[in-house]
Design a protein around this motif. Sequence first.
Motif, mmCIF file in Angstrom:
data_model
loop_
_atom_site.group_PDB
_atom_site.id
_atom_site.type_symbol
_atom_site.label_atom_id
_atom_site.label_comp_id
_atom_site.label_asym_id
_atom_site.label_seq_id
_atom_site.Cartn_x
_atom_site.Cartn_y
_atom_site.Cartn_z
ATOM 1 N N ASN A 37 0.863 -1.130 -0.026
ATOM 2 C CA ASN A 37 0.048 0.050 -0.035
ATOM 3 C C ASN A 37 0.717 1.354 0.090
ATOM 4 O OD1 ASN A 37 1.153 0.091 2.518
ATOM 5 N ND2 ASN A 37 -0.894 -0.104 3.684
ATOM 6 N N ALA A 38 2.008 1.135 -0.624
ATOM 7 C CA ALA A 38 2.860 2.269 -0.401
ATOM 8 C C ALA A 38 2.439 3.653 -1.084
ATOM 9 C CB ALA A 38 4.050 1.907 -1.256
ATOM 10 N N SER A 39 1.404 3.432 -2.082
ATOM 11 C CA SER A 39 0.927 4.736 -2.693
ATOM 12 C C SER A 39 -0.284 5.300 -2.110
ATOM 13 C CB SER A 39 0.701 4.458 -4.103
ATOM 14 O OG SER A 39 -0.403 3.304 -4.548
ATOM 15 N N GLU A 41 -2.681 7.009 0.489
ATOM 16 C CA GLU A 41 -2.527 8.336 1.306
ATOM 17 C C GLU A 41 -3.152 8.125 2.674
ATOM 18 O OE1 GLU A 41 -3.852 11.426 -1.049
ATOM 19 O OE2 GLU A 41 -1.802 11.574 -2.243
ATOM 20 N N SER A 55 1.885 4.932 6.264
ATOM 21 C CA SER A 55 3.321 5.333 7.132
ATOM 22 C C SER A 55 3.104 5.629 8.502
ATOM 23 C CB SER A 55 3.782 6.195 5.950
ATOM 24 O OG SER A 55 3.034 7.488 5.996
ATOM 25 N N ALA A 119 -1.619 3.315 -12.989
ATOM 26 C CA ALA A 119 -0.501 3.322 -11.924
ATOM 27 C C ALA A 119 -0.218 4.531 -11.359
ATOM 28 C CB ALA A 119 1.017 2.751 -12.666
ATOM 29 N N ASP A 120 -0.423 5.851 -12.101
ATOM 30 C CA ASP A 120 -0.350 6.926 -11.691
ATOM 31 C C ASP A 120 -1.492 7.375 -10.552
ATOM 32 O OD1 ASP A 120 1.960 7.252 -13.332
ATOM 33 O OD2 ASP A 120 0.820 8.069 -14.863
ATOM 34 N N TRP A 122 -3.177 4.660 -8.821
ATOM 35 C CA TRP A 122 -3.435 3.754 -8.024
ATOM 36 C C TRP A 122 -3.095 3.977 -6.395
ATOM 37 C CZ3 TRP A 122 -6.038 -0.382 -8.034
ATOM 38 C CH2 TRP A 122 -5.505 -1.390 -7.151
ATOM 39 N N GLY A 123 -4.006 3.742 -5.614
ATOM 40 C CA GLY A 123 -3.862 4.009 -4.316
ATOM 41 C C GLY A 123 -4.455 5.158 -3.815
ATOM 42 N N VAL A 124 -4.972 6.176 -4.833
ATOM 43 C CA VAL A 124 -5.420 7.364 -4.257
ATOM 44 C C VAL A 124 -6.920 7.369 -5.035
ATOM 45 C CG1 VAL A 124 -5.225 9.849 -4.428
ATOM 46 C CG2 VAL A 124 -3.256 8.316 -4.286
ATOM 47 N N ARG A 199 -5.978 11.943 -13.749
ATOM 48 C CA ARG A 199 -6.522 12.451 -12.558
ATOM 49 C C ARG A 199 -7.024 13.598 -12.820
ATOM 50 N NH1 ARG A 199 -1.990 12.167 -9.615
ATOM 51 N NH2 ARG A 199 -2.759 10.294 -8.366
#
Length: 297
Positions: A37-39, A41, A55, A119-120, A122-124, A199
């Motif tokens: 889950n590095a990306s 927020e 984090s 990918a840009d 991803w996670g947001v 985005r």
Amino acid sequence: MKDTIVIGGGPAGLQAALTLGRMRRDVLLVDSGDYRNASVEHAHNFITNDGLAPSEIREQARKEVAAYPTVEQRSARVQSVAREGDGFVAYVDGETVHARTVILATGMRDTLPDVPGLADVWGVEAGQCPFCHGYEIADRTIAVHGVAAHTAMFVTLLRNLSDELVVLPDGDQIDDDTQKTFDDVGVRVVPGTIRSVDRAEGGVRIAAGDQEVLAAGLFVTPTFEQSAPFAEQLGLDMLPSGAIEIDVQGNTSVPGVYAAGDLAHVAELPMPRPSLLGAAAAGLVAGSTAVHDLLGG
């Protein structure tokens, strides 16, 4: 000789180390710094930590674990793990570490669909878990990529969050049962291959076929695999999902090796359920099982 080497510094590994440390077990926790889950927020659906960055959760956990003097935390990478006599040997950045038991908490690695721009975001703006990422985009347009076997269930879940659901088959064929589910819950289907994902203000812009969709969020189901080679190195039994097979106590098929987090699940489940809280709970179970087994060693 360590009592336990814990490989992986996410919530599963940190909780396992905490559990062992509270019983004064001699533990080495190795954290490579690579996180699924590095990306992401903000983490959600984790009581007492809802909305915090992953984090921040890891940093707080590291501070808590550091209070236990029998636990060493090391930022490093494990190259290999093998059985040696009655215990195990791990090679950690060229150093040999011996341990009586091993807890694997290295997680899975996602492979995203080959969609330009995905990918840009991803996670947001794009994610895979409605429980983790759905509430914040409720009552707005929500898009879902593909029509895999579970997509009908997926959109049924999301229907309780929004009346504006859009499915993007991205070239997949929709069977009659899935189409009926889409019709029943009022899903709009936008055919054609997805050309790009970008985005946009308040969400994401998706170009599919000859149309453009503006959505608050996009849900995608990536494929996944073990993020580390240790299950193969140790000869652990695996499940069709690609996860390590464990029992309800966190035991793998090799005595003295335990697994916790989304890299493993019991055979009764079809696949792992990615969740920070679930991973931490699995770390507690694996850690306490290791403590009990070490008593007889």
